[in-house]
Write a protein that holds these residues in place. Structure first.
Motif: not given
Length: 182
Positions: A1-9, A157-168
Motif C-alpha cells: 500500500m502506498s502512502g506516507i511512512d510516519e516512522s521516517r523523517n 519528492l517526499d522521502y517518507r513516501f512508500r513503497p518508493c520515491n525519488f529522494v531515496e
C-alpha cells in the motif's frame, strides 16, 4: 500500500523553478508561483527561480547551470510543453537528459485526462535525470502545475513516501560517473 511512512523523517529537497515564457515576469508568473507555494508549503527549499524565453539554447543554458549547481536537486519548469511553434521546452530538456523518466509524462497525462479529458493530448509534460538532478517539465497553467505537484511530485519528492520515491534514489543518481551520488 502506498502512502506516507510516519516512522521516517522528512528530508527537504532543494528545488529550482523555471518558467518558460516570452511574456511572463516574476510579478505575473502565476504558474511559477503556484509551484513555489506548493513546494515550500510541503517543507522543501526554493533553491532558485528564473524565467527564460521560449528558446532552446536559453532553456538548455539554464538547465545546465542548475544541473551543475550542487545546491539544486530538482528543477521543475512550467510552460512551453504544448504543440505550437514556440513550445520548445521538451526539445530543450531532451538535449540535457541522461535518462528520461517515461512514466512522468504518462502519469501526468493520465491524471490530467480525469480533469480535462482529451485536451490532455496537447501536453508534452516530461521528466528525466541529468548530472544527478531531477528535471520535470509541466504545462504553463496554474492548474497543470497543481496537478503535477499534487498528483505526482509531492509524493515522489517526499522521502517518507512508500513503497518508493525519488529522494531515496538521489545518492545513487551519479554512481555511473563517480561510483557515488551527488
Amino acid at each position: 500500500m502506498s502512502g506516507i511512512d510516519e516512522s521516517r523523517n522528512f528530508v527537504p529537497v532543494n528545488i529550482a523553478v523555471l518558467t518558460v515564457s516570452d511574456s511572463r515576469t516574476l510579478e505575473d508568473d502565476k504558474s511559477g508561483q503556484t509551484l513555489v507555494d506548493r513546494l515550500t508549503a510541503a517543507g522543501h527549499l526554493l533553491a532558485a527561480r528564473a524565467i527564460v524565453t521560449d528558446d532552446i539554447p536559453a532553456i538548455v543554458d539554464q538547465l545546465r547551470a542548475w544541473i551543475s549547481d550542487p545546491d539544486v536537486d530538482v528543477v521543475i519548469s512550467t510552460g512551453g510543453t504544448g504543440v505550437t511553434g514556440r513550445d520548445v521546452t521538451p526539445e530543450a530538456f531532451e538535449q540535457v537528459y541522461e535518462k528520461k523518466i517515461e512514466g512522468f509524462g504518462e502519469v501526468f497525462r493520465m491524471l490530467s485526462y480525469k480533469l480535462i479529458g482529451t485536451s490532455t493530448i496537447q501536453s508534452r509534460a516530461t521528466g528525466g535525470v541529468a548530472g544527478g538532478t531531477y528535471l520535470f517539465a509541466l504545462p504553463g497553467s496554474p492548474g497543470a502545475c497543481r496537478d503535477g505537484w499534487d498528483g505526482i511530485l509531492k509524493d515522489q519528492l517526499d522521502y517518507r513516501f512508500r513503497p518508493c520515491n525519488f529522494v531515496e534514489l538521489m545518492p545513487r543518481l551519479q554512481e555511473h560517473v563517480t561510483g557515488r551520488g551527488k
